[in-house]
Design a protein around this motif. Structure first.
Motif, PDB file in Angstrom:
ATOM      1  N   LEU A  84       4.505  52.646 -72.710  1.00  3.01           N
ATOM      2  CA  LEU A  84       4.064  52.688 -71.193  1.00  3.01           C
ATOM      3  C   LEU A  84       3.235  51.428 -71.002  1.00  3.01           C
ATOM      4  N   LEU A  85       2.149  51.161 -71.738  1.00  8.87           N
ATOM      5  CA  LEU A  85       1.136  49.960 -71.672  1.00  8.87           C
ATOM      6  C   LEU A  85       1.752  48.586 -72.025  1.00  8.87           C
ATOM      7  N   GLN A  86       2.906  48.816 -72.917  1.00 12.45           N
ATOM      8  CA  GLN A  86       3.553  47.518 -73.192  1.00 12.45           C
ATOM      9  C   GLN A  86       4.623  47.277 -72.072  1.00 12.45           C
ATOM     10  N   LYS A  87       5.046  48.054 -71.240  1.00 10.11           N
ATOM     11  CA  LYS A  87       5.982  47.772 -70.344  1.00 10.11           C
ATOM     12  C   LYS A  87       5.460  47.636 -68.892  1.00 10.11           C
ATOM     13  N   LYS A  88       4.384  48.264 -68.644  1.00  6.97           N
ATOM     14  CA  LYS A  88       3.529  48.395 -67.279  1.00  6.97           C
ATOM     15  C   LYS A  88       2.120  48.188 -67.542  1.00  6.97           C
ATOM     16  N   PRO A  89       1.406  46.968 -67.602  1.00  7.81           N
ATOM     17  CA  PRO A  89       0.138  46.855 -67.853  1.00  7.81           C
ATOM     18  C   PRO A  89      -0.787  47.574 -66.709  1.00  7.81           C
ATOM     19  N   VAL A  90      -0.357  47.647 -65.667  1.00  4.06           N
ATOM     20  CA  VAL A  90      -1.204  48.571 -64.853  1.00  4.06           C
ATOM     21  C   VAL A  90      -0.496  49.715 -64.263  1.00  4.06           C
ATOM     22  N   PRO A  91      -0.638  50.682 -65.055  1.00  7.01           N
ATOM     23  CA  PRO A  91       0.118  52.259 -64.857  1.00  7.01           C
ATOM     24  C   PRO A  91      -0.451  52.971 -63.565  1.00  7.01           C
ATOM     25  N   ILE A  92       0.299  53.709 -62.853  1.00  8.68           N
ATOM     26  CA  ILE A  92      -0.238  54.817 -61.943  1.00  8.68           C
ATOM     27  C   ILE A  92      -0.657  56.075 -62.617  1.00  8.68           C
ATOM     28  N   CYS A  93      -2.064  56.217 -62.169  1.00  9.65           N
ATOM     29  CA  CYS A  93      -2.588  57.385 -63.050  1.00  9.65           C
ATOM     30  C   CYS A  93      -2.851  58.323 -61.903  1.00  9.65           C
ATOM     31  N   TYR A  94      -2.496  59.734 -61.971  1.00  9.59           N
ATOM     32  CA  TYR A  94      -2.884  60.841 -61.262  1.00  9.59           C
ATOM     33  C   TYR A  94      -4.127  61.486 -61.647  1.00  9.59           C
ATOM     34  N   ASP A  95      -5.171  61.139 -61.014  1.00  7.51           N
ATOM     35  CA  ASP A  95      -6.696  61.769 -61.732  1.00  7.51           C
ATOM     36  C   ASP A  95      -7.157  63.015 -60.825  1.00  7.51           C
ATOM     37  N   GLY A  96      -6.989  64.250 -61.213  1.00  9.77           N
ATOM     38  CA  GLY A  96      -7.230  65.265 -60.457  1.00  9.77           C
ATOM     39  C   GLY A  96      -8.761  65.645 -60.138  1.00  9.77           C
TER      40      GLY A  96
ATOM     41  N   CYS B 180       3.441  74.799 -58.504  1.00 10.85           N
ATOM     42  CA  CYS B 180       4.607  74.082 -57.958  1.00 10.85           C
ATOM     43  C   CYS B 180       4.415  72.849 -57.435  1.00 10.85           C
ATOM     44  N   MET B 181       3.346  73.095 -56.307  1.00 11.69           N
ATOM     45  CA  MET B 181       2.995  72.160 -55.245  1.00 11.69           C
ATOM     46  C   MET B 181       2.153  70.789 -56.218  1.00 11.69           C
ATOM     47  N   GLN B 182       1.340  71.215 -57.046  1.00  5.80           N
ATOM     48  CA  GLN B 182       0.540  70.501 -58.052  1.00  5.80           C
ATOM     49  C   GLN B 182       1.581  69.706 -58.843  1.00  5.80           C
ATOM     50  N   CYS B 183       2.377  70.179 -59.499  1.00  8.93           N
ATOM     51  CA  CYS B 183       3.575  69.265 -59.948  1.00  8.93           C
ATOM     52  C   CYS B 183       4.116  68.642 -59.407  1.00  8.93           C
ATOM     53  N   ALA B 184       4.567  68.749 -57.943  1.00 10.72           N
ATOM     54  CA  ALA B 184       5.217  68.158 -57.289  1.00 10.72           C
ATOM     55  C   ALA B 184       4.386  66.759 -57.064  1.00 10.72           C
ATOM     56  N   ASP B 185       3.287  66.938 -56.801  1.00  9.86           N
ATOM     57  CA  ASP B 185       2.207  65.764 -56.678  1.00  9.86           C
ATOM     58  C   ASP B 185       2.461  64.506 -57.509  1.00  9.86           C
ATOM     59  N   ILE B 186       2.776  65.069 -58.514  1.00 11.90           N
ATOM     60  CA  ILE B 186       3.035  64.087 -60.009  1.00 11.90           C
ATOM     61  C   ILE B 186       4.178  63.142 -59.555  1.00 11.90           C
ATOM     62  N   PHE B 187       5.198  63.505 -59.150  1.00 14.61           N
ATOM     63  CA  PHE B 187       6.274  62.824 -59.045  1.00 14.61           C
ATOM     64  C   PHE B 187       6.400  62.265 -57.438  1.00 14.61           C
ATOM     65  N   PHE B 188       5.564  62.923 -56.658  1.00 18.26           N
ATOM     66  CA  PHE B 188       5.693  62.185 -55.174  1.00 18.26           C
ATOM     67  C   PHE B 188       4.635  61.056 -55.384  1.00 18.26           C
ATOM     68  N   LEU B 189       3.746  61.014 -56.182  1.00 19.79           N
ATOM     69  CA  LEU B 189       2.638  59.884 -56.625  1.00 19.79           C
ATOM     70  C   LEU B 189       3.392  58.786 -57.307  1.00 19.79           C
ATOM     71  N   LYS B 190       4.621  59.133 -58.026  1.00 17.61           N
ATOM     72  CA  LYS B 190       4.921  58.151 -58.949  1.00 17.61           C
ATOM     73  C   LYS B 190       4.102  57.885 -60.169  1.00 17.61           C
ATOM     74  N   ALA B 191       3.467  59.029 -60.656  1.00 22.76           N
ATOM     75  CA  ALA B 191       2.386  59.087 -61.741  1.00 22.76           C
ATOM     76  C   ALA B 191       3.034  58.849 -62.853  1.00 22.76           C
ATOM     77  N   ASP B 192       2.453  57.893 -63.736  1.00 20.88           N
ATOM     78  CA  ASP B 192       2.711  57.498 -65.085  1.00 20.88           C
ATOM     79  C   ASP B 192       2.029  58.416 -66.110  1.00 20.88           C
ATOM     80  N   ILE B 193       0.681  58.590 -65.745  1.00 20.13           N
ATOM     81  CA  ILE B 193      -0.423  59.012 -66.615  1.00 20.13           C
ATOM     82  C   ILE B 193      -0.812  60.310 -65.607  1.00 20.13           C
ATOM     83  N   CYS B 194      -1.148  61.728 -66.334  1.00 17.93           N
ATOM     84  CA  CYS B 194      -1.669  62.742 -65.592  1.00 17.93           C
ATOM     85  C   CYS B 194      -3.014  62.722 -66.206  1.00 17.93           C
ATOM     86  N   GLN B 195      -4.215  62.546 -65.447  1.00 17.14           N
ATOM     87  CA  GLN B 195      -5.697  62.594 -66.078  1.00 17.14           C
ATOM     88  C   GLN B 195      -6.369  63.854 -65.587  1.00 17.14           C
ATOM     89  N   LEU B 196      -6.201  64.824 -66.407  1.00 21.94           N
ATOM     90  CA  LEU B 196      -6.922  66.077 -65.746  1.00 21.94           C
ATOM     91  C   LEU B 196      -7.640  66.989 -66.929  1.00 21.94           C
TER      92      LEU B 196
END
Length: 282
Positions: free
Chosen positions: A57-69, A99-115
């Motif tokens: 991911l870091l090779q292809k996307k230097p600044v990924p989107i991270c979901y920080d809960g 289910c709602m928290q899981c959906a957050d990950i996709f709506f935010l287009k998160a590459d990384i889930c940091q929880l």
């Protein structure tokens, strides 16, 4: 509705926000090597699913989107919802919440889930959903360590039990009392909340741990790494009566600027007093 395909308006907002974030972070990221960026992110997590995916991911996307809960409330944690037996009867809320928290990950287009590690199951659920919909790029999971509660057997701190944790607005006397009453069995390192606080808060903050004691009890000693401290603790050279006052002093030093802020800033003081009136529910 497929949560992996947000509406146009939410997608536009997400794209705008992401673009702004990239512009702000790009200069700093450009100065870091791929390995440095990988180690910086990997150092956050106690567990990473999967390391090779993170590097790719870091090779292809230097600044990924991270979901920080972060949940600034006293409502039930996902760990309490997900950590039940299959035979337990679940309410609709307990089914919908993950289910709602899981959906957050996709709506935010998160590459990384940091929880936290207590959120691991819902993050794995997101990856399993990707398999079901044949989505190639799954969110990478970075699960950070969870501090235990101060009472024996408490795997994590509880907002509904104020004595189980140190809160940012706790005064010096309250911190001293909580640590004095904390579970801290002699010679036992595993499951010892006081040692966990030292390892994950005090050492990263001060890069040392200072113990002040009488010469008859071994004299003053400054520990510069956790291994040295745990070795002394296991043998009994370092006693709970040595650890607790030193831990309380260190935590109070960390919290003092926060106390000063709330004491000296009238607006902040009003806000804190308001928040304290809220009722914490499980």
């Amino acid at each position: 509705m497929d949560p992996s395909a947000p509406s146009d308006s939410s997608a536009d907002a997400s794209a705008s926000s992401s673009s702004s974030a990239v512009e702000d972070l790009a200069p700093g990221m450009a100065a870091m090597s791929l390995q440095d960026r990988f180690e910086l992110l990997r150092g956050i997590g106690e567990e990473c699913i999967q390391e090779d995916e993170l590097m790719n991911l870091l090779q292809k996307k230097p600044v990924p989107i991270c979901y920080d809960g972060f949940e600034p409330s006293g409502r039930m944690h996902i760990a309490q919802i997900m950590g039940r037996n299959d035979s337990d009867e679940l309410t609709a809320a307990q089914i919908f919440y993950p289910c709602m928290q899981c959906a957050d990950i996709f709506f935010l287009k998160a590459d990384i889930c940091q929880l936290g590690m207590d959120q691991r199951k819902v993050n794995v659920l997101a990856r399993e959903y990707c398999t079901d919909i044949k989505r190639k790029n799954k969110p990478i999971i970075l699960s950070h360590h969870m501090l235990p509660g101060f009472k024996e057997g408490q795997e994590k701190m509880s907002k509904s039990d104020p004595s189980s944790a140190i809160f940012m607005e706790d005064d010096e006397a309250r911190v001293n009392l909580k640590i004095k009453q904390a579970f801290c069995p002699p010679n036992v390192v595993d499951g010892n909340p006081c040692l966990e606080y030292i390892k994950y808060i005090v050492f990263p903050w001060f890069e040392m741990f200072e113990v002040v004691r009488k010469e008859a009890n071994g004299g003053n000693k400054t520990f510069t790494n956790m291994d040295e401290l745990t070795d002394d603790y296991k043998t009994g050279a370092l006693h709970p009566a040595d650890v607790k006052p030193a831990l309380a002093k260190a935590i109070n030093q960390i919290l003092q600027p926060i106390r000063d802020h709330f004491n000296n800033n009238s607006e902040a003081k009003i806000l804190l007093d308001t928040v304290k009136k809220y009722r914490v529910t499980n």
